[in-house]
Design an enzyme around this catalytic site. Sequence first.
Site, short mmCIF file in Angstrom:
data_model
loop_
_atom_site.label_atom_id
_atom_site.label_comp_id
_atom_site.label_asym_id
_atom_site.label_seq_id
_atom_site.Cartn_x
_atom_site.Cartn_y
_atom_site.Cartn_z
N HIS A 120 0.82 -1.21 0.00
CA HIS A 120 0.00 0.00 0.00
C HIS A 120 0.85 1.26 0.00
O HIS A 120 1.65 1.47 0.91
CB HIS A 120 -0.91 0.01 1.23
CG HIS A 120 -2.02 1.00 1.14
ND1 HIS A 120 -3.22 0.73 0.54
CD2 HIS A 120 -2.10 2.28 1.58
CE1 HIS A 120 -4.00 1.80 0.61
NE2 HIS A 120 -3.35 2.75 1.23
N ASP B 257 0.22 5.56 -1.06
CA ASP B 257 -0.77 6.56 -1.46
C ASP B 257 -0.20 7.69 -2.31
O ASP B 257 -0.78 8.78 -2.35
CB ASP B 257 -1.42 7.16 -0.20
CG ASP B 257 -2.51 6.25 0.37
OD1 ASP B 257 -3.52 6.06 -0.32
OD2 ASP B 257 -2.34 5.75 1.49
N GLU C 116 -8.93 1.40 -2.60
CA GLU C 116 -9.02 1.45 -1.13
C GLU C 116 -10.38 2.00 -0.68
O GLU C 116 -10.54 3.18 -0.44
CB GLU C 116 -7.90 2.32 -0.54
CG GLU C 116 -7.86 2.24 0.98
CD GLU C 116 -6.80 3.13 1.59
OE1 GLU C 116 -6.46 2.90 2.77
OE2 GLU C 116 -6.31 4.05 0.92
N HIS D 165 -13.29 1.72 3.82
CA HIS D 165 -12.22 2.58 4.32
C HIS D 165 -12.61 2.98 5.74
O HIS D 165 -12.47 2.19 6.66
CB HIS D 165 -11.96 3.78 3.41
CG HIS D 165 -10.74 4.53 3.83
ND1 HIS D 165 -10.81 5.75 4.49
CD2 HIS D 165 -9.43 4.24 3.74
CE1 HIS D 165 -9.59 6.16 4.77
NE2 HIS D 165 -8.72 5.26 4.33
N HIS E 36 -8.95 -2.10 7.33
CA HIS E 36 -10.07 -1.16 7.48
C HIS E 36 -11.43 -1.82 7.73
O HIS E 36 -12.44 -1.12 7.67
CB HIS E 36 -10.18 -0.23 6.27
CG HIS E 36 -9.13 0.84 6.20
ND1 HIS E 36 -9.23 2.02 6.91
CD2 HIS E 36 -7.98 0.92 5.51
CE1 HIS E 36 -8.17 2.78 6.65
NE2 HIS E 36 -7.40 2.12 5.80
N HIS F 215 -2.31 -3.20 4.62
CA HIS F 215 -1.53 -2.29 5.48
C HIS F 215 -2.13 -2.29 6.89
O HIS F 215 -2.80 -1.36 7.29
CB HIS F 215 -1.43 -0.89 4.88
CG HIS F 215 -2.74 -0.20 4.58
ND1 HIS F 215 -3.71 -0.77 3.81
CD2 HIS F 215 -3.21 1.01 4.94
CE1 HIS F 215 -4.73 0.07 3.71
NE2 HIS F 215 -4.46 1.15 4.39
N ASP G 48 2.32 1.95 3.82
CA ASP G 48 1.37 3.06 3.90
C ASP G 48 2.06 4.40 3.69
O ASP G 48 1.60 5.44 4.20
CB ASP G 48 0.61 3.05 5.24
CG ASP G 48 -0.78 3.66 5.13
OD1 ASP G 48 -1.14 4.15 4.05
OD2 ASP G 48 -1.50 3.67 6.15
#
Length: 395
Positions: free
Chosen positions: A17, A19, A120, A147, A193, A214, A283
């Site tokens: 993961h 971003d 995600e 999420h 999540h 993650h 992450d």
Amino acid sequence: MDRALQLMSETPLIDGHNDLPWQMRERFNNQLSKVDLNTFNGTHTNIPKIKDGRLGAQFWSAYVPCDSQYKDAVRQTFEQIDVVHRMCQKYPETFMFASSSQDILDAFRQKKTASLIGVEGGHSIDSSLGTLRTMYQLGVRYLTLTHSCNTPWADNWLVDTESETSQHNGLSPFGKQVIKELNRLGMLIDLAHVPVKVMEQVLEMSQAPVIFSHSSAYEICKHKRNVPDDILRKVKEKQGIVMVNFANDYVTCSYTANVADVANHFDHIKKIGGADIVGFGGDYDGVPRLPEGLEDVSKVPNLVAELLRRNWSDAEVKAALGGNLLRVLKETERVRDRLIGTDPDDDPIPYAQVENPCRTSYGYDVPNQAALHPLTAATLLLTVSSQVFITLSHE
């Protein structure tokens, strides 16, 4: 460190993961023409850091916030998918788009970073299996079921904190359809999540191994985003993987952390489920605070060296680096191939479960209140009035 770098040259580091695509939206409104990842240094991830960190493969996150749910989540998610494709096109010497286990190995042999996509948040599919299938066709290879908001078909992790109310007791009947369709497609199911109830339901019903892209170990840091020991044992039974999150909040449940603190999570997951269920899920570029020694993507070899100092064998380190994720992805592909004769699920979610002012009801056996857009009605009225005026004028 020499031994760590040697192992990373033999087995791809596959991170679950990152971003960076969201950073491209926030900072540049997805205008990649306005940034050069060879020189831009305002993020945890850029091309020099990727090279220094020996990043063999990356699941780039196609993430859009929960406040886009019921609005433009699907459009925004497609734009994030587009960003990953364009990153690969703009930097072909660094990135190779990947959508299979074989693609990862091919990219590694070419000394490029295999670039995969994970969506995600289940709100990104807007309760549509057709949208899910379309995302798979565009290369998406995992879906994080939620999420930080409930969807019309699944509860999110905040339910376990009691700050949100369970709406579905885990998964709704349509949520279970989503799991079956993910198996049929060959898309990884990501349980980062989600609340424990959803973890248990998916681990029970999925034909393929699952991932936590993650998440860290709850026993080490009692944050509800982390994975409890009883779930770790079920992940072992299912031959899945927990990819350790580096964010301080999930590592030490405090403001600060270091490399040793992250390694403690690796050690604990190995202790409970074995070295075959652990991986890396940094992450990066999705969290505000990272451990000392793991401040950006270039520093990941520090963690590999720490595992070796803790007497992890070469085989165990290689499994954690990428072997485990490759095994999970290959098994998911085998499940897909076994189900290849199964028809796509085209049974839609009941309209009552998704009815809202931003959704029309075309195809459902209910009146469509939004059948005529107000602007369309006004235009029609103006057109009719004009025709009447013209007719009267001619008379």
